[in-house]
Design a protein around this motif. Structure first.
Motif, PDB file in Angstrom:
ATOM      1  N   UNK A 107       0.825  -1.212   0.000  1.00 19.04           N
ATOM      2  CA  UNK A 107       0.000   0.000   0.000  1.00 19.04           C
ATOM      3  C   UNK A 107       0.857   1.260   0.000  1.00 19.04           C
ATOM      4  N   UNK A 108       1.862   1.330   0.854  1.00 17.34           N
ATOM      5  CA  UNK A 108       2.690   2.532   0.972  1.00 17.34           C
ATOM      6  C   UNK A 108       4.139   2.211   0.617  1.00 17.34           C
ATOM      7  N   UNK A 109       4.709   3.053  -0.238  1.00 18.06           N
ATOM      8  CA  UNK A 109       6.138   2.895  -0.541  1.00 18.06           C
ATOM      9  C   UNK A 109       6.981   3.310   0.656  1.00 18.06           C
ATOM     10  N   UNK A 110       6.596   4.415   1.278  1.00 11.71           N
ATOM     11  CA  UNK A 110       7.258   4.857   2.505  1.00 11.71           C
ATOM     12  C   UNK A 110       6.385   5.884   3.199  1.00 11.71           C
ATOM     13  N   UNK A 111       6.459   5.913   4.505  1.00 14.07           N
ATOM     14  CA  UNK A 111       5.832   6.973   5.300  1.00 14.07           C
ATOM     15  C   UNK A 111       6.628   7.107   6.599  1.00 14.07           C
ATOM     16  N   UNK A 112       6.161   7.911   7.524  1.00 16.46           N
ATOM     17  CA  UNK A 112       6.956   8.161   8.722  1.00 16.46           C
ATOM     18  C   UNK A 112       7.085   6.904   9.580  1.00 16.46           C
ATOM     19  N   UNK A 113       6.115   5.994   9.490  1.00 18.82           N
ATOM     20  CA  UNK A 113       6.177   4.754  10.266  1.00 18.82           C
ATOM     21  C   UNK A 113       7.315   3.871   9.771  1.00 18.82           C
ATOM     22  N   UNK A 114       7.406   3.695   8.452  1.00 22.59           N
ATOM     23  CA  UNK A 114       8.446   2.824   7.900  1.00 22.59           C
ATOM     24  C   UNK A 114       9.822   3.477   7.954  1.00 22.59           C
ATOM     25  N   UNK A 115       9.861   4.820   7.865  1.00 23.87           N
ATOM     26  CA  UNK A 115      11.158   5.503   7.846  1.00 23.87           C
ATOM     27  C   UNK A 115      11.796   5.574   9.213  1.00 23.87           C
ATOM     28  N   UNK A 116      10.960   5.774  10.256  1.00 26.40           N
ATOM     29  CA  UNK A 116      11.515   5.936  11.608  1.00 26.40           C
ATOM     30  C   UNK A 116      11.091   4.816  12.548  1.00 26.40           C
ATOM     31  N   UNK A 117      10.562   3.721  12.009  1.00 27.72           N
ATOM     32  CA  UNK A 117      10.178   2.539  12.804  1.00 27.72           C
ATOM     33  C   UNK A 117       9.260   2.905  13.968  1.00 27.72           C
ATOM     34  N   UNK A 118       8.142   3.551  13.650  1.00 31.96           N
ATOM     35  CA  UNK A 118       7.191   3.971  14.683  1.00 31.96           C
ATOM     36  C   UNK A 118       6.182   2.848  14.943  1.00 31.96           C
ATOM     37  N   UNK A 119       6.689   1.706  15.373  1.00 25.14           N
ATOM     38  CA  UNK A 119       5.855   0.547  15.679  1.00 25.14           C
ATOM     39  C   UNK A 119       6.281  -0.024  17.022  1.00 25.14           C
ATOM     40  N   UNK A 120       5.466  -0.955  17.531  1.00 25.18           N
ATOM     41  CA  UNK A 120       5.759  -1.645  18.799  1.00 25.18           C
ATOM     42  C   UNK A 120       5.983  -0.649  19.929  1.00 25.18           C
TER      43      UNK A 120
END
Length: 549
Positions: A122-135
């Motif tokens: 769905x997304x090539x990149x966003x702030x979640x994937x760029x800065x690992x805003x998970x967990x």
């Protein structure tokens, strides 16, 4: 001065001047629709799991190293843990087969020490994937959303003061330029902290633009077109930008490019400076009567009507206009009561409206289509509100749709998980109710406050609304613990606010108040029973003597 609506009645209720101003001002709101909710895509978390480095593992162990967890009754790969890599590597080297020779539930787990692997579907990149805003860093996404609304709060506080001091028109265009620059700089963010800081400036400039343009249109347009502007105009054009956003995001899946493109749309508004007038009402309150008359005479020329020799007649014995601030709202018991109820109303409506808007990326299905459907739901709400506001009392209308929106949200928790389309339909119905309330409360509040306090009052109400907006991302975040919690909280607050609304005065078929005294003439539970005394005037009229406040 006398009554503005009476003094300018010769202009009529429609005409080329009013229609031109109507459309030009409304185009400004399209940009607020673009820039208001792009965090839905920029901050969406795609499917992800722990990254498995390129080490010597068999295919079976590479597929089995991610544990399986149960989420909402479904078995899904864990997003935040994996089996210990060193243990798995040893078992793989010794030829053990997962599930046959080794019971995976007995293996020790560890966090995603090597980062995450994100789906690019769905997304090539966003702030979640760029800065690992998970967990463990998942909280940073709702925090980033909240910084936008903190910016709304700051902008609401200062825009009213700036607009009342320097003029509605100047603040509109300064805010438009600030919004463009803020979004552009945000696209160059090198860290999550910088993104949040720039998001604050985006919010401050955007709400300043919205409030100032809204007040400018309310004061320039005629009584008939004022209702059209405040409902089908301002909100519908905002909705056009909102509906266009998901398709721009669909075409641009990389977040930095998306923000850069959205920021450049402000360039098309530069020529509007020479076509949008300043508010004559504001000019009069500043004592700049000649400038106000020049604008009204230009309006008469465009509407092809003849203006009288003297448009604004001075009333003898009338004291000079006083400049009001937020402190003046606190001096009167009646105005304090009205303002307190307005603050609570705006807060509850914004929690529901933005909570449901931000929740679209969490709904099942295509996120771009869900966002589009959420925006499309607002269109009939704006059209219906425009029709109803022409004839229906504001107070009863607002309470009715608040009750509908809140009631529907309370019902969602009783819908089984298997009927997710029914839950989606109810959620969109709730969005319809909140959108109706959102559009009504804007014009209702603008009609309650007088010209001398309107921008300050709207700014204070909008500031209180931002407290609700700031909490909205965290209200949705509660859904990670219990899916029903956000709906219970939003529904309960909304129904409570529908009751509080009856403390406000009714404004249907009343002229916009110009002074504080005219505002206090309106009946409502905050004002108490209407008690007027009259004295005979020379002209035979009966001017009211105001009660003490």
């Amino acid at each position: 001065m006398g009554d503005y609506d009476e003094d300018t009645a010769f202009l009529g209720q429609t005409g080329p001047f009013f229609w031109n101003t109507f459309f030009l001002l409304n185009t400004v709101f399209v940009s607020t629709g673009f820039n208001g909710l792009y965090i839905v895509f920029v901050g969406a978390a795609p499917k992800h799991h722990c990254l498995v480095p390129d080490v010597n593992l068999t295919e079976e162990w590479r597929n089995a190293i991610i544990p399986v967890t149960i989420v909402d009754g479904e078995a899904v790969p864990s997003q935040c843990s994996r089996y210990r890599l060193d243990v798995v590597r040893n078992l793989s080297a010794e030829g053990y087969v997962p599930g046959r020779d080794v019971n995976l539930t007995n293996l020790e787990e560890e966090g995603c020490r090597d980062g995450w692997n994100y789906s690019r579907e769905i997304y090539q990149s966003n702030i979640v994937t760029e800065w690992d805003l998970v967990c463990d860093n998942k909280w940073k996404v709702p925090f980033a959303s909240s910084t936008l609304f903190v910016g709304y709060l700051v902008g609401s506080l200062i825009s009213g003061q700036l607009s009342d001091r320097f003029g509605r028109k100047k603040v509109v265009f300064i805010s438009l330029a600030a919004q463009c620059v803020s979004v552009l700089l945000q696209s160059f963010s090198h860290s999550w902290r910088m993104f949040c800081i720039m998001f604050l400036f985006v919010g401050a400039s955007q709400i300043s633009l919205y409030i100032s343009a809204f007040v400018l249109g309310t004061e320039v347009l005629s009584k008939t077109m004022r209702v059209l502007f405040a409902t089908l105009g301002a909100f519908l054009f905002y909705c056009i930008g909102y509906m266009t956003l998901p398709w721009i995001a669909y075409g641009i899946r990389e977040w930095r490019t998306l923000l850069a493109v959205l920021s450049t749309t402000a360039v098309v508004y530069i020529p509007l400076w020479w076509f949008i007038p300043e508010s004559p009402r504001w000019l009069i309150t500043q004592g700049r009567v000649k400038e106000a008359e020049a604008i009204v005479r230009e309006a008469a020329r465009k509407n092809k009507v003849e203006a009288p020799a003297v448009i604004f007649k001075e009333v003898e014995g009338m004291p000079p206009f006083k400049k009001y601030t937020m402190l003046d709202i606190l001096k009167s018991k009646n105005i304090r009561c009205i303002t307190l109820v307005c603050l609570l109303l705006w807060m509850a409506i914004n929690i529901g409206y933005f909570g449901l808007s931000l929740n679209t990326s969490n709904l099942s299905g295509n996120p771009f289509m869900n966002c589009f459907l959420s925006a499309t739901t607002e269109v009939p709400a704006y059209i219906v509100s425009t029709v109803l506001l022409k004839k229906c009392p504001r107070r009863a209308l607002l309470s009715s749709f608040l009750f509908i929106g809140g009631g529907v949200l309370l019902l969602i928790q009783f819908i089984p998980d298997t009927l997710h389309y029914v839950a989606l339909a109810l959620e969109m119905t709730g969005k319809f109710g909140f959108t109706m309330a959102f559009s009504i409360v804007y014009i209702y509040t603008a009609e309650i406050y007088p010209t001398v306090l309107r921008n300050v009052g709207m700014g204070m109400c909008s500031s209180a609304a931002r407290i609700g907006s700031i909490t909205a991302p965290y209200v949705i975040y509660l859904g990670t613990y219990n899916k029903a919690l956000p709906y219970i909280l939003m529904g309960s607050l909304t129904i409570a606010s529908s009751v509080l609304n009856f403390f406000l005065p009714e404004t249907l078929n009343r002229d916009l108040p110009e002074t504080v005294e005219q505002m206090q003439e309106c009946q409502g539970l905050c004002n108490g029973p209407k008690k007027k005394k009259y004295v005979e005037s020379e002209g035979g009229g009966n001017p009211p003597i105001q009660n003490e406040t």
